[in-house]
Design a protein around this motif. Structure first.
Motif, short mmCIF file in Angstrom:
data_model
loop_
_atom_site.label_atom_id
_atom_site.label_comp_id
_atom_site.label_asym_id
_atom_site.label_seq_id
_atom_site.Cartn_x
_atom_site.Cartn_y
_atom_site.Cartn_z
N TYR A 20 0.83 -1.20 0.00
CA TYR A 20 0.00 0.00 0.00
C TYR A 20 0.87 1.25 0.00
O TYR A 20 0.62 2.19 -0.75
N TRP A 25 -1.57 -0.25 -5.74
CA TRP A 25 -2.98 -0.44 -5.45
C TRP A 25 -3.61 -1.57 -6.23
O TRP A 25 -4.41 -2.32 -5.68
N LEU A 28 -2.87 -4.76 -4.38
CA LEU A 28 -3.60 -4.89 -3.12
C LEU A 28 -5.04 -5.33 -3.38
O LEU A 28 -5.57 -6.19 -2.67
N VAL A 29 -5.64 -4.78 -4.41
CA VAL A 29 -7.01 -5.20 -4.77
C VAL A 29 -7.01 -6.66 -5.23
O VAL A 29 -7.88 -7.44 -4.86
N HIS A 32 -6.79 -8.89 -2.26
CA HIS A 32 -8.08 -9.02 -1.58
C HIS A 32 -9.04 -9.91 -2.37
O HIS A 32 -9.78 -10.69 -1.78
N ASP A 33 -9.03 -9.78 -3.69
CA ASP A 33 -9.91 -10.62 -4.51
C ASP A 33 -9.52 -12.08 -4.42
O ASP A 33 -10.37 -12.97 -4.44
N PRO A 36 -9.84 -13.01 0.24
CA PRO A 36 -10.67 -12.02 0.95
C PRO A 36 -10.76 -12.26 2.46
O PRO A 36 -11.07 -11.33 3.21
N PHE A 41 -6.93 -7.87 6.40
CA PHE A 41 -8.00 -6.97 5.99
C PHE A 41 -9.01 -6.69 7.10
O PHE A 41 -9.98 -5.98 6.89
N GLN A 46 -6.42 -0.96 7.53
CA GLN A 46 -6.28 -1.81 6.36
C GLN A 46 -7.53 -1.77 5.49
O GLN A 46 -7.46 -1.84 4.27
N THR A 47 -8.68 -1.66 6.14
CA THR A 47 -9.93 -1.53 5.38
C THR A 47 -9.93 -0.23 4.58
O THR A 47 -10.32 -0.21 3.42
N LEU A 50 -7.73 -0.69 1.60
CA LEU A 50 -8.42 -1.44 0.55
C LEU A 50 -9.41 -0.55 -0.19
O LEU A 50 -9.46 -0.55 -1.42
N SER A 53 -7.63 1.81 -2.40
CA SER A 53 -7.09 1.07 -3.55
C SER A 53 -8.17 0.80 -4.58
O SER A 53 -7.92 0.88 -5.79
#
Length: 194
Positions: A20, A25, A28-29, A32-33, A36, A41, A46-47, A50, A53
């Motif tokens: 981050y 970005w 990072l996405v 998460h994908d 998750p 997260f 961190q939220t 996200l 991002s």
């Protein structure tokens, strides 16, 4: 190669902060994908990372739902962790994602002057990172307007007529009074906004 990178980052959660901080970005996405349910997260900061991002990669439509889910999850917890400033920052991210005026959100929040300045500065930083220059300049001007201008101060400064270039010159000056030139120096005290 991305899977190997994800495995490496998952082994040490704090390295995700580096992703981050280095403005990766999209990764990072993607992280998460892919994962998750990763414990990283779950934090408030961190939220926000996200959500920011998601805005940066053009997926701002998902921000409102994730922000609302974060607030709802915190409200349902036995010990809520979100402060009023955390909730405000989530609202600001929702406003940025929807291309709405974030200053309206700050004005509606009824903050004390210190928190107001922090919120406006945060918006300016986010818009700068998103390369929204006009918005950033507007928020930066709003931040500067929160502080009164520093008064101009004048000091009388005395200078020797000849430069002190050696010990010999200094000894001659120290022995007796010499002519000194007086000029008025104008200085500005740094304002609180800087």
């Amino acid at each position: 190669t991305d899977y190997a990178k994800i495995r490496y980052l998952v082994t040490v959660n704090r390295r995700i902060n580096t992703v981050y901080a280095c403005a990766d970005w999209p990764f990072l996405v993607k992280l998460h994908d892919t994962l998750p349910t990763l414990s990283w997260f779950n934090g408030v900061g961190q939220t926000r990372a996200l959500l920011f991002s998601l805005i940066a990669v053009g997926r701002g439509g998902e921000v409102a739902a994730l922000a609302d889910a974060c607030v709802a999850k915190d409200a349902a917890a036995k010990k809520p962790r979100l402060t009023s400033m955390d909730k405000l920052k989530l609202e600001l991210l929702k406003a940025l994602a929807a291309n709405k005026d974030a200053l309206a959100v700050v004005n509606a929040a009824k903050l004390d002057p210190k928190d107001r300045a922090t919120a406006v500065k945060t918006i300016a930083q986010w818009t700068l990172n998103l390369q929204r220059t006009e918005e950033c300049e507007r928020y930066s001007a709003a931040y500067t307007a929160l502080f009164k201008p520093a008064p101009e101060r004048r000091y009388a400064m005395k200078f020797f007529a000849e430069p002190v270039a050696s010990m010999k010159t200094f000894a001659r000056i120290a022995r007796g009074p010499s002519r000194q030139s007086t000029i008025a120096a104008v200085t500005r005290r740094p304002s609180a906004a800087n």
